[in-house]
Design a protein around this motif. Structure first.
Motif, PDB file in Angstrom:
ATOM      1  N   VAL A 152       0.822  -1.205   0.000  1.00  0.00           N
ATOM      2  CA  VAL A 152       0.000   0.000   0.000  1.00  0.00           C
ATOM      3  C   VAL A 152       0.857   1.257   0.000  1.00  0.00           C
ATOM      4  O   VAL A 152       2.005   1.250   0.455  1.00  0.00           O
ATOM      5  N   VAL A 153       0.261   2.320  -0.521  1.00  0.00           N
ATOM      6  CA  VAL A 153       0.918   3.622  -0.567  1.00  0.00           C
ATOM      7  C   VAL A 153      -0.089   4.686  -0.167  1.00  0.00           C
ATOM      8  O   VAL A 153      -1.291   4.425  -0.081  1.00  0.00           O
ATOM      9  N   GLY A 154       0.411   5.880   0.037  1.00  0.00           N
ATOM     10  CA  GLY A 154      -0.436   7.020   0.371  1.00  0.00           C
ATOM     11  C   GLY A 154      -0.437   7.294   1.854  1.00  0.00           C
ATOM     12  O   GLY A 154      -0.023   6.475   2.660  1.00  0.00           O
ATOM     13  N   TYR A 155      -0.863   8.488   2.206  1.00  0.00           N
ATOM     14  CA  TYR A 155      -0.939   8.939   3.585  1.00  0.00           C
ATOM     15  C   TYR A 155       0.395   8.708   4.315  1.00  0.00           C
ATOM     16  O   TYR A 155       0.449   8.233   5.442  1.00  0.00           O
ATOM     17  N   GLY A 156       1.479   8.986   3.615  1.00  0.00           N
ATOM     18  CA  GLY A 156       2.824   8.863   4.183  1.00  0.00           C
ATOM     19  C   GLY A 156       3.590   7.667   3.673  1.00  0.00           C
ATOM     20  O   GLY A 156       4.814   7.677   3.643  1.00  0.00           O
ATOM     21  N   LEU A 157       2.900   6.616   3.272  1.00  0.00           N
ATOM     22  CA  LEU A 157       3.570   5.413   2.773  1.00  0.00           C
ATOM     23  C   LEU A 157       3.974   5.632   1.310  1.00  0.00           C
ATOM     24  O   LEU A 157       3.240   6.257   0.550  1.00  0.00           O
ATOM     25  N   ASP A 158       5.115   5.070   0.946  1.00  0.00           N
ATOM     26  CA  ASP A 158       5.626   5.349  -0.384  1.00  0.00           C
ATOM     27  C   ASP A 158       6.080   4.100  -1.121  1.00  0.00           C
ATOM     28  O   ASP A 158       6.192   3.021  -0.550  1.00  0.00           O
ATOM     29  N   TYR A 159       6.339   4.305  -2.386  1.00  0.00           N
ATOM     30  CA  TYR A 159       7.098   3.362  -3.198  1.00  0.00           C
ATOM     31  C   TYR A 159       8.149   4.194  -3.905  1.00  0.00           C
ATOM     32  O   TYR A 159       7.820   5.090  -4.683  1.00  0.00           O
ATOM     33  N   LYS A 160       9.413   3.947  -3.570  1.00  0.00           N
ATOM     34  CA  LYS A 160      10.548   4.683  -4.133  1.00  0.00           C
ATOM     35  C   LYS A 160      10.369   6.199  -3.998  1.00  0.00           C
ATOM     36  O   LYS A 160      10.645   6.960  -4.907  1.00  0.00           O
ATOM     37  N   GLY A 161       9.865   6.621  -2.834  1.00  0.00           N
ATOM     38  CA  GLY A 161       9.734   8.043  -2.540  1.00  0.00           C
ATOM     39  C   GLY A 161       8.488   8.706  -3.096  1.00  0.00           C
ATOM     40  O   GLY A 161       8.262   9.885  -2.847  1.00  0.00           O
ATOM     41  N   ARG A 162       7.674   7.986  -3.815  1.00  0.00           N
ATOM     42  CA  ARG A 162       6.473   8.569  -4.425  1.00  0.00           C
ATOM     43  C   ARG A 162       5.219   8.136  -3.672  1.00  0.00           C
ATOM     44  O   ARG A 162       5.225   7.142  -2.960  1.00  0.00           O
ATOM     45  N   TYR A 163       4.158   8.896  -3.882  1.00  0.00           N
ATOM     46  CA  TYR A 163       2.797   8.613  -3.385  1.00  0.00           C
ATOM     47  C   TYR A 163       2.569   8.988  -1.915  1.00  0.00           C
ATOM     48  O   TYR A 163       1.467   8.840  -1.420  1.00  0.00           O
ATOM     49  N   ARG A 164       3.559   9.478  -1.200  1.00  0.00           N
ATOM     50  CA  ARG A 164       3.382   9.820   0.213  1.00  0.00           C
ATOM     51  C   ARG A 164       2.275  10.857   0.415  1.00  0.00           C
ATOM     52  O   ARG A 164       1.614  10.866   1.443  1.00  0.00           O
ATOM     53  N   ASN A 165       2.099  11.753  -0.540  1.00  0.00           N
ATOM     54  CA  ASN A 165       1.170  12.868  -0.362  1.00  0.00           C
ATOM     55  C   ASN A 165      -0.264  12.543  -0.748  1.00  0.00           C
ATOM     56  O   ASN A 165      -1.129  13.416  -0.675  1.00  0.00           O
ATOM     57  N   LEU A 166      -0.560  11.303  -1.106  1.00  0.00           N
ATOM     58  CA  LEU A 166      -1.961  10.945  -1.351  1.00  0.00           C
ATOM     59  C   LEU A 166      -2.736  11.034  -0.035  1.00  0.00           C
ATOM     60  O   LEU A 166      -2.238  10.606   1.003  1.00  0.00           O
ATOM     61  N   PRO A 167      -3.972  11.555  -0.058  1.00  0.00           N
ATOM     62  CA  PRO A 167      -4.725  11.731   1.184  1.00  0.00           C
ATOM     63  C   PRO A 167      -5.422  10.462   1.667  1.00  0.00           C
ATOM     64  O   PRO A 167      -6.186  10.510   2.630  1.00  0.00           O
ATOM     65  N   TYR A 168      -5.185   9.353   1.032  1.00  0.00           N
ATOM     66  CA  TYR A 168      -5.806   8.078   1.364  1.00  0.00           C
ATOM     67  C   TYR A 168      -4.751   6.976   1.283  1.00  0.00           C
ATOM     68  O   TYR A 168      -3.630   7.211   0.839  1.00  0.00           O
ATOM     69  N   VAL A 169      -5.119   5.776   1.701  1.00  0.00           N
ATOM     70  CA  VAL A 169      -4.259   4.608   1.557  1.00  0.00           C
ATOM     71  C   VAL A 169      -4.808   3.793   0.401  1.00  0.00           C
ATOM     72  O   VAL A 169      -6.005   3.467   0.378  1.00  0.00           O
ATOM     73  N   GLY A 170      -3.932   3.498  -0.556  1.00  0.00           N
ATOM     74  CA  GLY A 170      -4.360   2.756  -1.724  1.00  0.00           C
ATOM     75  C   GLY A 170      -3.421   1.614  -2.048  1.00  0.00           C
ATOM     76  O   GLY A 170      -2.266   1.592  -1.606  1.00  0.00           O
ATOM     77  N   VAL A 171      -3.925   0.689  -2.835  1.00  0.00           N
ATOM     78  CA  VAL A 171      -3.123  -0.439  -3.295  1.00  0.00           C
ATOM     79  C   VAL A 171      -2.525  -0.048  -4.634  1.00  0.00           C
ATOM     80  O   VAL A 171      -3.244   0.375  -5.547  1.00  0.00           O
ATOM     81  N   LEU A 172      -1.226  -0.198  -4.744  1.00  0.00           N
ATOM     82  CA  LEU A 172      -0.495   0.160  -5.959  1.00  0.00           C
ATOM     83  C   LEU A 172      -0.710  -0.907  -7.032  1.00  0.00           C
ATOM     84  O   LEU A 172      -0.653  -2.104  -6.752  1.00  0.00           O
ATOM     85  N   LYS A 173      -0.964  -0.458  -8.261  1.00  0.00           N
ATOM     86  CA  LYS A 173      -1.096  -1.389  -9.383  1.00  0.00           C
ATOM     87  C   LYS A 173       0.241  -2.070  -9.629  1.00  0.00           C
ATOM     88  O   LYS A 173       1.304  -1.429  -9.537  1.00  0.00           O
ATOM     89  N   PRO A 174       0.232  -3.351  -9.962  1.00  0.00           N
ATOM     90  CA  PRO A 174       1.486  -4.035 -10.297  1.00  0.00           C
ATOM     91  C   PRO A 174       2.241  -3.347 -11.432  1.00  0.00           C
ATOM     92  O   PRO A 174       3.471  -3.332 -11.445  1.00  0.00           O
ATOM     93  N   SER A 175       1.524  -2.739 -12.358  1.00  0.00           N
ATOM     94  CA  SER A 175       2.180  -2.053 -13.482  1.00  0.00           C
ATOM     95  C   SER A 175       2.934  -0.797 -13.060  1.00  0.00           C
ATOM     96  O   SER A 175       3.779  -0.304 -13.800  1.00  0.00           O
ATOM     97  N   ALA A 176       2.658  -0.264 -11.859  1.00  0.00           N
ATOM     98  CA  ALA A 176       3.335   0.938 -11.368  1.00  0.00           C
ATOM     99  C   ALA A 176       4.651   0.625 -10.685  1.00  0.00           C
ATOM    100  O   ALA A 176       5.417   1.520 -10.346  1.00  0.00           O
ATOM    101  N   VAL A 177       4.895  -0.652 -10.486  1.00  0.00           N
ATOM    102  CA  VAL A 177       6.120  -1.073  -9.786  1.00  0.00           C
ATOM    103  C   VAL A 177       7.259  -1.201 -10.770  1.00  0.00           C
ATOM    104  O   VAL A 177       7.163  -1.749 -11.815  1.00  0.00           O
TER     105      VAL A 177
END
Length: 177
Positions: A152-177
């Motif tokens: 998961v990403v968002g609301y502070g959680l990231d993948y390679k420094g991105r997505y931290r600023n999303l206002p919700y928690v979401g599941v990252l698409k496999p294609s985004a990895v």
């Protein structure tokens, strides 16, 4: 960024409501005196800011930079303390804030270090706790949400420094990895 999200797992309004309840629990459990709060960077920053504004007491806030994912999708198995300075905790009660309880290695390592440094007690709060077997036997005292074992990403959680600023928690698409 929204195109990289497979689905929203926990929306912003639900997060905010849960933080209200967590703040009440923390205030109830720590009556009187100044509480030392240690925020694990960078992931817990958004969670901590929103949670701590709801706690109506004197707080001493410190940050600690640790790493265990090192840009990957899973914990590396090694927790690195990246700061030269360690917060002064001797004789103090500590509330340790982290974004997610996954393998348990980070919370276990930091909690052990805080106790070695003389903390009277260490209590832990996490926004998310994955429902999975952990590498270290550790549980958080305060949990925002229990989630499945997905990345998961968002609301502070990231993948390679991105997505931290999303206002919700979401599941990252496999294609985004």
């Amino acid at each position: 960024m929204r195109d990289d999200i497979e689905r929203v797992l926990i929306d912003e309004a639900v997060i905010q409501k849960r933080l209200d309840a967590m703040a009440l629990d923390i205030e109830r459990d720590f009556p009187g005196g100044t509480l030392v709060v240690i925020i694990l960077l960078k992931g817990a920053l958004v969670f901590a800011a929103d949670l701590l504004r709801r706690v109506p007491r004197q707080l001493e806030i410190e940050c600690l930079n640790v790493a265990s994912y090192h840009g990957g999708l899973e914990s590396s198995g090694k927790v690195d303390f990246l700061d030269r300075h360690f917060p002064e905790v001797k004789g103090r009660h500590v509330l340790l804030l982290d974004d997610i309880l996954d393998t348990g290695r980070t919370l276990h390592a930091v909690e052990r270090r805080l106790l070695e440094e003389g903390a009277v007690a260490v209590h832990t709060a996490v926004l998310l706790a994955k429902d999975k077997e952990r590498a270290e036997e550790v549980n958080a005292d305060y949990v925002g949400f229990e989630i499945g074992d997905e990345f998961v990403v968002g609301y502070g959680l990231d993948y390679k420094g991105r997505y931290r600023n999303l206002p919700y928690v979401g599941v990252l698409k496999p294609s985004a990895v």
